[in-house]
Design a protein around this motif. Sequence first.
Motif, PDB file in Angstrom:
ATOM      1  N   GLU A 287     -83.161   5.194 -61.075  1.00 41.90           N
ATOM      2  CA  GLU A 287     -82.185   5.669 -60.087  1.00 41.90           C
ATOM      3  C   GLU A 287     -82.678   6.943 -59.407  1.00 41.90           C
ATOM      4  O   GLU A 287     -82.546   7.107 -58.180  1.00 41.90           O
ATOM      5  N   ILE A 288     -83.252   7.871 -60.186  1.00 41.27           N
ATOM      6  CA  ILE A 288     -83.789   9.103 -59.598  1.00 41.27           C
ATOM      7  C   ILE A 288     -84.931   8.785 -58.638  1.00 41.27           C
ATOM      8  O   ILE A 288     -85.030   9.366 -57.539  1.00 41.27           O
ATOM      9  N   PHE A 289     -85.805   7.863 -59.038  1.00 44.50           N
ATOM     10  CA  PHE A 289     -86.924   7.487 -58.176  1.00 44.50           C
ATOM     11  C   PHE A 289     -86.429   6.893 -56.859  1.00 44.50           C
ATOM     12  O   PHE A 289     -86.974   7.177 -55.786  1.00 44.50           O
ATOM     13  N   ALA A 290     -85.376   6.060 -56.934  1.00 41.32           N
ATOM     14  CA  ALA A 290     -84.832   5.472 -55.707  1.00 41.32           C
ATOM     15  C   ALA A 290     -84.256   6.552 -54.792  1.00 41.32           C
ATOM     16  O   ALA A 290     -84.434   6.513 -53.562  1.00 41.32           O
ATOM     17  N   ILE A 291     -83.567   7.536 -55.364  1.00 39.94           N
ATOM     18  CA  ILE A 291     -83.007   8.621 -54.553  1.00 39.94           C
ATOM     19  C   ILE A 291     -84.118   9.429 -53.892  1.00 39.94           C
ATOM     20  O   ILE A 291     -84.071   9.734 -52.680  1.00 39.94           O
ATOM     21  N   LEU A 292     -85.145   9.769 -54.680  1.00 37.58           N
ATOM     22  CA  LEU A 292     -86.245  10.569 -54.124  1.00 37.58           C
ATOM     23  C   LEU A 292     -87.030   9.790 -53.083  1.00 37.58           C
ATOM     24  O   LEU A 292     -87.402  10.337 -52.025  1.00 37.58           O
ATOM     25  N   ALA A 293     -87.308   8.498 -53.347  1.00 37.44           N
ATOM     26  CA  ALA A 293     -88.095   7.703 -52.402  1.00 37.44           C
ATOM     27  C   ALA A 293     -87.370   7.544 -51.072  1.00 37.44           C
ATOM     28  O   ALA A 293     -87.967   7.709 -49.986  1.00 37.44           O
ATOM     29  N   SER A 294     -86.089   7.238 -51.118  1.00 36.07           N
ATOM     30  CA  SER A 294     -85.338   7.080 -49.871  1.00 36.07           C
ATOM     31  C   SER A 294     -85.182   8.411 -49.148  1.00 36.07           C
ATOM     32  O   SER A 294     -85.227   8.472 -47.911  1.00 36.07           O
TER      33      SER A 294
ATOM     34  N   TYR B 145     -70.994   1.124 -50.159  1.00 33.20           N
ATOM     35  CA  TYR B 145     -70.614   1.778 -48.907  1.00 33.20           C
ATOM     36  C   TYR B 145     -71.827   2.367 -48.207  1.00 33.20           C
ATOM     37  O   TYR B 145     -71.964   2.294 -46.984  1.00 33.20           O
ATOM     38  N   ILE B 146     -72.729   2.976 -48.973  1.00 30.44           N
ATOM     39  CA  ILE B 146     -73.968   3.511 -48.385  1.00 30.44           C
ATOM     40  C   ILE B 146     -74.797   2.387 -47.776  1.00 30.44           C
ATOM     41  O   ILE B 146     -75.372   2.521 -46.675  1.00 30.44           O
ATOM     42  N   GLY B 147     -74.868   1.257 -48.460  1.00 34.22           N
ATOM     43  CA  GLY B 147     -75.607   0.118 -47.924  1.00 34.22           C
ATOM     44  C   GLY B 147     -75.005  -0.403 -46.629  1.00 34.22           C
ATOM     45  O   GLY B 147     -75.733  -0.781 -45.697  1.00 34.22           O
ATOM     46  N   PHE B 148     -73.673  -0.420 -46.552  1.00 31.08           N
ATOM     47  CA  PHE B 148     -73.019  -0.862 -45.310  1.00 31.08           C
ATOM     48  C   PHE B 148     -73.362   0.067 -44.149  1.00 31.08           C
ATOM     49  O   PHE B 148     -73.707  -0.391 -43.047  1.00 31.08           O
ATOM     50  N   LEU B 149     -73.285   1.380 -44.384  1.00 28.26           N
ATOM     51  CA  LEU B 149     -73.633   2.332 -43.321  1.00 28.26           C
ATOM     52  C   LEU B 149     -75.095   2.217 -42.924  1.00 28.26           C
ATOM     53  O   LEU B 149     -75.441   2.300 -41.725  1.00 28.26           O
ATOM     54  N   ALA B 150     -75.971   2.031 -43.921  1.00 26.21           N
ATOM     55  CA  ALA B 150     -77.406   1.917 -43.621  1.00 26.21           C
ATOM     56  C   ALA B 150     -77.695   0.667 -42.797  1.00 26.21           C
ATOM     57  O   ALA B 150     -78.486   0.701 -41.843  1.00 26.21           O
ATOM     58  N   CYS B 151     -77.077  -0.460 -43.130  1.00 28.05           N
ATOM     59  CA  CYS B 151     -77.287  -1.691 -42.363  1.00 28.05           C
ATOM     60  C   CYS B 151     -76.761  -1.555 -40.935  1.00 28.05           C
ATOM     61  O   CYS B 151     -77.410  -2.006 -39.969  1.00 28.05           O
ATOM     62  N   LEU B 152     -75.627  -0.915 -40.774  1.00 29.08           N
ATOM     63  CA  LEU B 152     -75.078  -0.700 -39.437  1.00 29.08           C
ATOM     64  C   LEU B 152     -75.981   0.209 -38.615  1.00 29.08           C
ATOM     65  O   LEU B 152     -76.240  -0.037 -37.422  1.00 29.08           O
ATOM     66  N   CYS B 153     -76.483   1.265 -39.247  1.00 28.18           N
ATOM     67  CA  CYS B 153     -77.393   2.181 -38.567  1.00 28.18           C
ATOM     68  C   CYS B 153     -78.698   1.482 -38.194  1.00 28.18           C
ATOM     69  O   CYS B 153     -79.243   1.689 -37.093  1.00 28.18           O
ATOM     70  N   LEU B 154     -79.194   0.636 -39.109  1.00 27.50           N
ATOM     71  CA  LEU B 154     -80.416  -0.107 -38.826  1.00 27.50           C
ATOM     72  C   LEU B 154     -80.228  -1.052 -37.646  1.00 27.50           C
ATOM     73  O   LEU B 154     -81.104  -1.172 -36.769  1.00 27.50           O
ATOM     74  N   LEU B 155     -79.089  -1.700 -37.567  1.00 27.43           N
ATOM     75  CA  LEU B 155     -78.819  -2.620 -36.464  1.00 27.43           C
ATOM     76  C   LEU B 155     -78.775  -1.898 -35.118  1.00 27.43           C
ATOM     77  O   LEU B 155     -79.398  -2.326 -34.133  1.00 27.43           O
ATOM     78  N   LEU B 156     -78.062  -0.770 -35.084  1.00 25.33           N
ATOM     79  CA  LEU B 156     -77.966  -0.019 -33.826  1.00 25.33           C
ATOM     80  C   LEU B 156     -79.316   0.576 -33.431  1.00 25.33           C
ATOM     81  O   LEU B 156     -79.682   0.589 -32.243  1.00 25.33           O
ATOM     82  N   ALA B 157     -80.045   1.092 -34.411  1.00 24.43           N
ATOM     83  CA  ALA B 157     -81.364   1.663 -34.109  1.00 24.43           C
ATOM     84  C   ALA B 157     -82.324   0.593 -33.633  1.00 24.43           C
ATOM     85  O   ALA B 157     -83.162   0.837 -32.742  1.00 24.43           O
ATOM     86  N   PHE B 158     -82.231  -0.604 -34.195  1.00 20.67           N
ATOM     87  CA  PHE B 158     -83.088  -1.702 -33.753  1.00 20.67           C
ATOM     88  C   PHE B 158     -82.786  -2.096 -32.303  1.00 20.67           C
ATOM     89  O   PHE B 158     -83.684  -2.405 -31.526  1.00 20.67           O
ATOM     90  N   LEU B 159     -81.512  -2.057 -31.912  1.00 22.29           N
ATOM     91  CA  LEU B 159     -81.138  -2.372 -30.533  1.00 22.29           C
ATOM     92  C   LEU B 159     -81.625  -1.311 -29.555  1.00 22.29           C
ATOM     93  O   LEU B 159     -81.881  -1.609 -28.368  1.00 22.29           O
TER      94      LEU B 159
ATOM     95  N   SER C 220     -87.065   4.602 -40.738  1.00 22.32           N
ATOM     96  CA  SER C 220     -86.477   5.256 -41.910  1.00 22.32           C
ATOM     97  C   SER C 220     -85.444   4.365 -42.587  1.00 22.32           C
ATOM     98  O   SER C 220     -85.374   4.308 -43.828  1.00 22.32           O
ATOM     99  N   MET C 221     -84.658   3.615 -41.798  1.00 28.90           N
ATOM    100  CA  MET C 221     -83.661   2.724 -42.377  1.00 28.90           C
ATOM    101  C   MET C 221     -84.305   1.522 -43.064  1.00 28.90           C
ATOM    102  O   MET C 221     -83.794   1.016 -44.066  1.00 28.90           O
ATOM    103  N   LEU C 222     -85.426   1.051 -42.499  1.00 31.47           N
ATOM    104  CA  LEU C 222     -86.147  -0.041 -43.172  1.00 31.47           C
ATOM    105  C   LEU C 222     -86.630   0.393 -44.547  1.00 31.47           C
ATOM    106  O   LEU C 222     -86.516  -0.344 -45.527  1.00 31.47           O
ATOM    107  N   ILE C 223     -87.187   1.609 -44.617  1.00 37.58           N
ATOM    108  CA  ILE C 223     -87.654   2.126 -45.906  1.00 37.58           C
ATOM    109  C   ILE C 223     -86.471   2.326 -46.854  1.00 37.58           C
ATOM    110  O   ILE C 223     -86.532   1.985 -48.044  1.00 37.58           O
ATOM    111  N   PHE C 224     -85.391   2.872 -46.315  1.00 38.34           N
ATOM    112  CA  PHE C 224     -84.202   3.130 -47.136  1.00 38.34           C
ATOM    113  C   PHE C 224     -83.665   1.835 -47.734  1.00 38.34           C
ATOM    114  O   PHE C 224     -83.397   1.750 -48.937  1.00 38.34           O
ATOM    115  N   CYS C 225     -83.497   0.815 -46.893  1.00 42.51           N
ATOM    116  CA  CYS C 225     -82.941  -0.454 -47.384  1.00 42.51           C
ATOM    117  C   CYS C 225     -83.888  -1.134 -48.357  1.00 42.51           C
ATOM    118  O   CYS C 225     -83.442  -1.729 -49.356  1.00 42.51           O
ATOM    119  N   ALA C 226     -85.189  -1.074 -48.103  1.00 40.10           N
ATOM    120  CA  ALA C 226     -86.161  -1.706 -49.004  1.00 40.10           C
ATOM    121  C   ALA C 226     -86.124  -1.059 -50.388  1.00 40.10           C
ATOM    122  O   ALA C 226     -86.187  -1.745 -51.413  1.00 40.10           O
TER     123      ALA C 226
END
Length: 590
Positions: free
Chosen positions: A552-559, A494-508, A525-531
Amino acid sequence: MSWLVSRLLIGWLVVMACRDVGLRVGPEGAQTSACSRWGSPTDESNRGLFQEGDVVIGGLFNIHYIPSVIDLRFHRPPLLTPCTGLEIESLKYVYAMEFAVAEINSNPSILPGVRLSYRILDSCGRHPWAMQGAFSLVGGDSRSCTSTDKPPRPGATGETAARESGGFPAVPVVIGGASSTTGIILSRTLAPLSVPVISYLASCPCLSNRLQYPNFFRTIPSDVYQAKTMARLAIQNHWTWLSEHLNKVNFITPQGERFFFQGADIPAVYDLVPESVCSAACPPGTRVASRKGKPVCCFDCVQCAEGEVSNETGSLQCQQCALDFWSNEEHTACIPRIVDFLSFDETMGITLATASVSGAVVTAAVFVIFLCYRQTPLVRANNSELSFLLLLSLKLCFLCTLVFIGRPSVWSCCLQQAAFGISFVLCISCLLVKTIVVLAAFRSAQPGAGALMKWFGPGQQRGSVCLISSIQGSKVNLECAMSSVVGFAVVLGYIGFLACLCLLLAFLARKLPDNFNEAKFITFSMLIFCAVWVAFVPAYVSSPGKYSVAVEIFAILASSYGLLLCIFAPKCFIILLRPERNTKKHLMAR
């Protein structure tokens, strides 16, 4: 077949005993008077099995083992109602006796011209039942001492005819006594009536005393012989320590074995078999698995499963270890589990915890800066309310990683999913609404679109964030209760779906005319988050033990750091170091 043959021998014994005591059999039959019996008639409490014949032998077996409740207040005669709970092993003895009688009757050379029959009652494994059954067998259940009972109706046979005529034929011998105590009671009770008792399970040496039990016989060796056999076994294996009247019966069985009585006992013969004739005993750490269609002595030895042990030879099943224990390599003992988790005492735990607290502190500092400069054009232009909510969710993202460090427990597992899901969904929801507001603001500046911003006012923005966050909030609790792996996958999806939608709108919205276009920073920020989270999946799956938690902790902190730096670092730079740019004129310049 050995137990069938042994029970067949019982029938032959009884026949020869009947011959020896001189019972009169023939067309006239045996005439035995019987007195009336005190208590309820047998047909109400113990119906039994009956077969007509010239000579009737009695049988007492523990066909059931759950007796009825007996009123022992001595206000009235006890009523022995039928007991329950079928005993399969004793039922085999009943079938064996029936089979033995049928075999004798089918062989004319054993009892020529005489038909042997039986009457079998249930002693229910209780001494009062055994005594009542014994009196019923030897007394014939006649309701009086006279012979004036009415004859049965025409056509009635077997048990029905016997009951209608007033009773059953009295038996000259009783096969019963499923224990030594029962055998003693039956022998002493029936001795004055000169009725022999033949037991198939009473093994007490005391019953060999012919003075006290002259009418007792048995087809099982005395326990004395078992002691002698154990002594022979010890000597053979070099062990240093261990943990009427029937004396004339003497014949050879169809298997070639001589059968006779030595006093009250039969000769004791034991086969000393050191091991199974088919399969060797299963060693500790394994269990017995029967082979389909093979004898019980033929089996396979199956290794106990992980977490199960067996510490005895020939175990039928393995035992499950306790929650905090595990089986050793041989599966013979349970040993404490080696607990391996990411703790606050090790270097990795300290580093991640420091990064988590540092991120929370930096986020709090940015929150204070925005609060102090909330009236400036830069903060107001970037929707201060959503910015404060975004900073709060980022702080929760940093702090939720602390729940992943330390000894795992049920509550911490559920809290991990809840904290991670709620904080990140709230964070991405704020970014998504901010992106939609940016698009709506620039669209409303076009001709004919002035009313567009009415749909994205402060109230609508708060409602959108709550709606998007609440969808995942209810899902987290449900999935966490079902399965932590499935719940985490749903949260992450679900987080990935919201992030992709946000990335699409921000890109537009990245090329909208503005001197400070926030859509550009949201896109980065969304590019970094998704990567980060795309790289997280293979790294998490391939990491063993506590290292998967560290990933998992590293992914949370990095994003979280990516969102904090990409969105708020440029704003703080202008607010603190370039205040001349924090003007409405500069922000509106193209």
